[in-house]
Design a protein around this motif. Sequence first.
Motif, PDB file in Angstrom:
ATOM      1  N   ARG A 290      -6.388  -7.039   9.736  1.00 62.71           N
ATOM      2  CA  ARG A 290      -5.545  -5.871  10.008  1.00 62.71           C
ATOM      3  C   ARG A 290      -4.102  -6.089   9.559  1.00 62.71           C
ATOM      4  O   ARG A 290      -3.369  -5.124   9.338  1.00 62.71           O
ATOM      5  CB  ARG A 290      -5.584  -5.543  11.502  1.00 62.71           C
ATOM      6  N   LEU A 291      -3.692  -7.353   9.432  1.00 62.69           N
ATOM      7  CA  LEU A 291      -2.356  -7.622   8.913  1.00 62.69           C
ATOM      8  C   LEU A 291      -2.211  -7.061   7.503  1.00 62.69           C
ATOM      9  O   LEU A 291      -1.133  -6.616   7.106  1.00 62.69           O
ATOM     10  CB  LEU A 291      -2.076  -9.124   8.918  1.00 62.69           C
ATOM     11  N   MET A 292      -3.308  -7.108   6.737  1.00 66.05           N
ATOM     12  CA  MET A 292      -3.323  -6.470   5.429  1.00 66.05           C
ATOM     13  C   MET A 292      -3.612  -4.982   5.549  1.00 66.05           C
ATOM     14  O   MET A 292      -3.105  -4.171   4.770  1.00 66.05           O
ATOM     15  CB  MET A 292      -4.370  -7.126   4.527  1.00 66.05           C
ATOM     16  N   GLY A 293      -4.434  -4.603   6.513  1.00 69.95           N
ATOM     17  CA  GLY A 293      -4.823  -3.209   6.675  1.00 69.95           C
ATOM     18  C   GLY A 293      -3.648  -2.296   6.971  1.00 69.95           C
ATOM     19  O   GLY A 293      -3.557  -1.173   6.437  1.00 69.95           O
ATOM     20  N   ILE A 294      -2.716  -2.752   7.811  1.00 74.67           N
ATOM     21  CA  ILE A 294      -1.538  -1.946   8.118  1.00 74.67           C
ATOM     22  C   ILE A 294      -0.700  -1.736   6.871  1.00 74.67           C
ATOM     23  O   ILE A 294      -0.240  -0.624   6.573  1.00 74.67           O
ATOM     24  CB  ILE A 294      -0.712  -2.608   9.239  1.00 74.67           C
ATOM     25  N   ARG A 295      -0.509  -2.805   6.102  1.00 79.20           N
ATOM     26  CA  ARG A 295       0.247  -2.697   4.858  1.00 79.20           C
ATOM     27  C   ARG A 295      -0.453  -1.743   3.889  1.00 79.20           C
ATOM     28  O   ARG A 295       0.196  -0.936   3.211  1.00 79.20           O
ATOM     29  CB  ARG A 295       0.411  -4.071   4.210  1.00 79.20           C
ATOM     30  N   ASN A 299       1.168   1.640   2.439  1.00 75.16           N
ATOM     31  CA  ASN A 299       1.303   1.791   0.989  1.00 75.16           C
ATOM     32  C   ASN A 299       0.727   3.113   0.494  1.00 75.16           C
ATOM     33  O   ASN A 299       1.223   3.701  -0.470  1.00 75.16           O
ATOM     34  CB  ASN A 299       0.627   0.624   0.269  1.00 75.16           C
ATOM     35  N   HIS A 300      -0.345   3.583   1.149  1.00 72.94           N
ATOM     36  CA  HIS A 300      -0.950   4.856   0.747  1.00 72.94           C
ATOM     37  C   HIS A 300      -0.228   6.053   1.356  1.00 72.94           C
ATOM     38  O   HIS A 300      -0.072   7.093   0.697  1.00 72.94           O
ATOM     39  CB  HIS A 300      -2.428   4.882   1.134  1.00 72.94           C
ATOM     40  N   PHE A 301       0.229   5.917   2.597  1.00 73.26           N
ATOM     41  CA  PHE A 301       0.894   7.043   3.258  1.00 73.26           C
ATOM     42  C   PHE A 301       2.344   7.191   2.794  1.00 73.26           C
ATOM     43  O   PHE A 301       2.845   8.304   2.630  1.00 73.26           O
ATOM     44  CB  PHE A 301       0.861   6.870   4.773  1.00 73.26           C
ATOM     45  N   TRP A 305       7.802   2.478   0.488  1.00 73.34           N
ATOM     46  CA  TRP A 305       8.432   1.691   1.548  1.00 73.34           C
ATOM     47  C   TRP A 305       8.172   0.198   1.466  1.00 73.34           C
ATOM     48  O   TRP A 305       8.946  -0.595   1.980  1.00 73.34           O
ATOM     49  CB  TRP A 305       7.996   2.223   2.916  1.00 73.34           C
ATOM     50  N   LEU A 306       7.069  -0.214   0.931  1.00 74.60           N
ATOM     51  CA  LEU A 306       6.755  -1.638   0.843  1.00 74.60           C
ATOM     52  C   LEU A 306       6.710  -2.044  -0.623  1.00 74.60           C
ATOM     53  O   LEU A 306       6.116  -1.356  -1.445  1.00 74.60           O
ATOM     54  CB  LEU A 306       5.405  -1.943   1.513  1.00 74.60           C
ATOM     55  N   GLU A 307       7.312  -3.173  -0.918  1.00 73.91           N
ATOM     56  CA  GLU A 307       7.376  -3.640  -2.291  1.00 73.91           C
ATOM     57  C   GLU A 307       6.511  -4.883  -2.461  1.00 73.91           C
ATOM     58  O   GLU A 307       6.362  -5.678  -1.540  1.00 73.91           O
ATOM     59  CB  GLU A 307       8.819  -3.970  -2.681  1.00 73.91           C
ATOM     60  N   GLY A 308       5.988  -5.051  -3.681  1.00 77.62           N
ATOM     61  CA  GLY A 308       5.277  -6.272  -4.026  1.00 77.62           C
ATOM     62  C   GLY A 308       3.832  -6.289  -3.575  1.00 77.62           C
ATOM     63  O   GLY A 308       3.423  -5.560  -2.672  1.00 77.62           O
ATOM     64  N   GLU A 309       3.053  -7.119  -4.225  1.00 74.60           N
ATOM     65  CA  GLU A 309       1.652  -7.322  -3.872  1.00 74.60           C
ATOM     66  C   GLU A 309       1.549  -8.452  -2.851  1.00 74.60           C
ATOM     67  O   GLU A 309       2.204  -9.487  -2.988  1.00 74.60           O
ATOM     68  CB  GLU A 309       0.837  -7.676  -5.120  1.00 74.60           C
ATOM     69  N   GLU A 310       0.757  -8.262  -1.838  1.00 67.76           N
ATOM     70  CA  GLU A 310       0.653  -9.246  -0.767  1.00 67.76           C
ATOM     71  C   GLU A 310      -0.687  -9.952  -0.739  1.00 67.76           C
ATOM     72  O   GLU A 310      -0.829 -11.001  -0.105  1.00 67.76           O
ATOM     73  CB  GLU A 310       0.895  -8.551   0.580  1.00 67.76           C
ATOM     74  N   GLU A 311      -1.697  -9.416  -1.428  1.00 62.84           N
ATOM     75  CA  GLU A 311      -3.045  -9.953  -1.312  1.00 62.84           C
ATOM     76  C   GLU A 311      -3.125 -11.433  -1.670  1.00 62.84           C
ATOM     77  O   GLU A 311      -3.787 -12.213  -0.986  1.00 62.84           O
ATOM     78  CB  GLU A 311      -4.028  -9.164  -2.185  1.00 62.84           C
TER      79      GLU A 311
END
Length: 329
Positions: A290-295, A299-301, A305-311
Amino acid sequence: MRTGIFFLLALCLLAGTLQARSLTDDYGRTVDLPETVTRIYAASPPLTMSVLAFDPALIAALNFPWSDAQRPYAGAADGRPVAGGFFGQGQTPNFEVLALTRPDVILVWGGMPGVEKIVGKFDALGIPVLLVRNSSIRDLLTQFALLGRLTGNTQRADALVAYTEQTLALIDALQPKLAERKPVRYYFAEGPDGLSSECDGSFHLEPFTYAGAKNALECRMSSNYGMEKVSLETVMLADPDVIVAMEPVFADAVGKDPRWQALRAVREGRVLTVPSLPFNYITRPPSFMRLMGIRWLINHFYPEWLEGEEEARFEALFFPAYDTAAPAR
């Protein structure tokens, strides 16, 4: 066969008397433990997933088999016996498997209905039981810290706690901005037909809450398990801005189904499919993913607001030894 099982149970009881230390769990219970913990059984999938993130080799038994897509990420936990667990719909563990695997400790969600009876059943095995908080994504912090205390690997615990704290701090910092926006109204479509969902109050919806979204459904939970059945007419009346689908088979078919095309979100192509590798980003089970799920939701909504790839950073920390030949998302 039954005689052998009772013999193993007796061994477990004997082992349970040879304790070397004690630990206080999340619910204030002081529990005697072996000096060295190398095998852990978690009685529900979210807790098993936390153990997987910490160290797959610690998993003594699984709640359910890995899928073919998940196995490359299971590491040393691949091939572990399946003991089941307590995760709704009348599911219970296989105590014979637990007697054979003989974990050093059992982790149980302390908020589970009837937890006292559940602990009593495990007590019959003579294996220490720790009650763990698992009602919120923030409980990951105490879960990882607990695993560090259990195993002595505080360096690994500190790394996972630090990442979780950083992610939650980033999400918390966005909350005032999210509160200023009109929330995205979503329908969370579960199941291959898209006609199962979650009601407000379900911990399965926590990522949506942090992503500044509002459940378009108005319903009441019937159980902690969720997956409440709904009708297409109910979804139409809800008229969500976006549909977030758990099953790719539903997401692929919904745009071709004339019944679903009556929905504005379908006509306008606002149907998202939750990523499911390495494991599901939102729920089933609700885990550290879910730490990735929230991001992903933010990112879709609100893509600005969020920059960069986190995967890549996420997988390098949580799956440090995963098979690089694993299928791509």
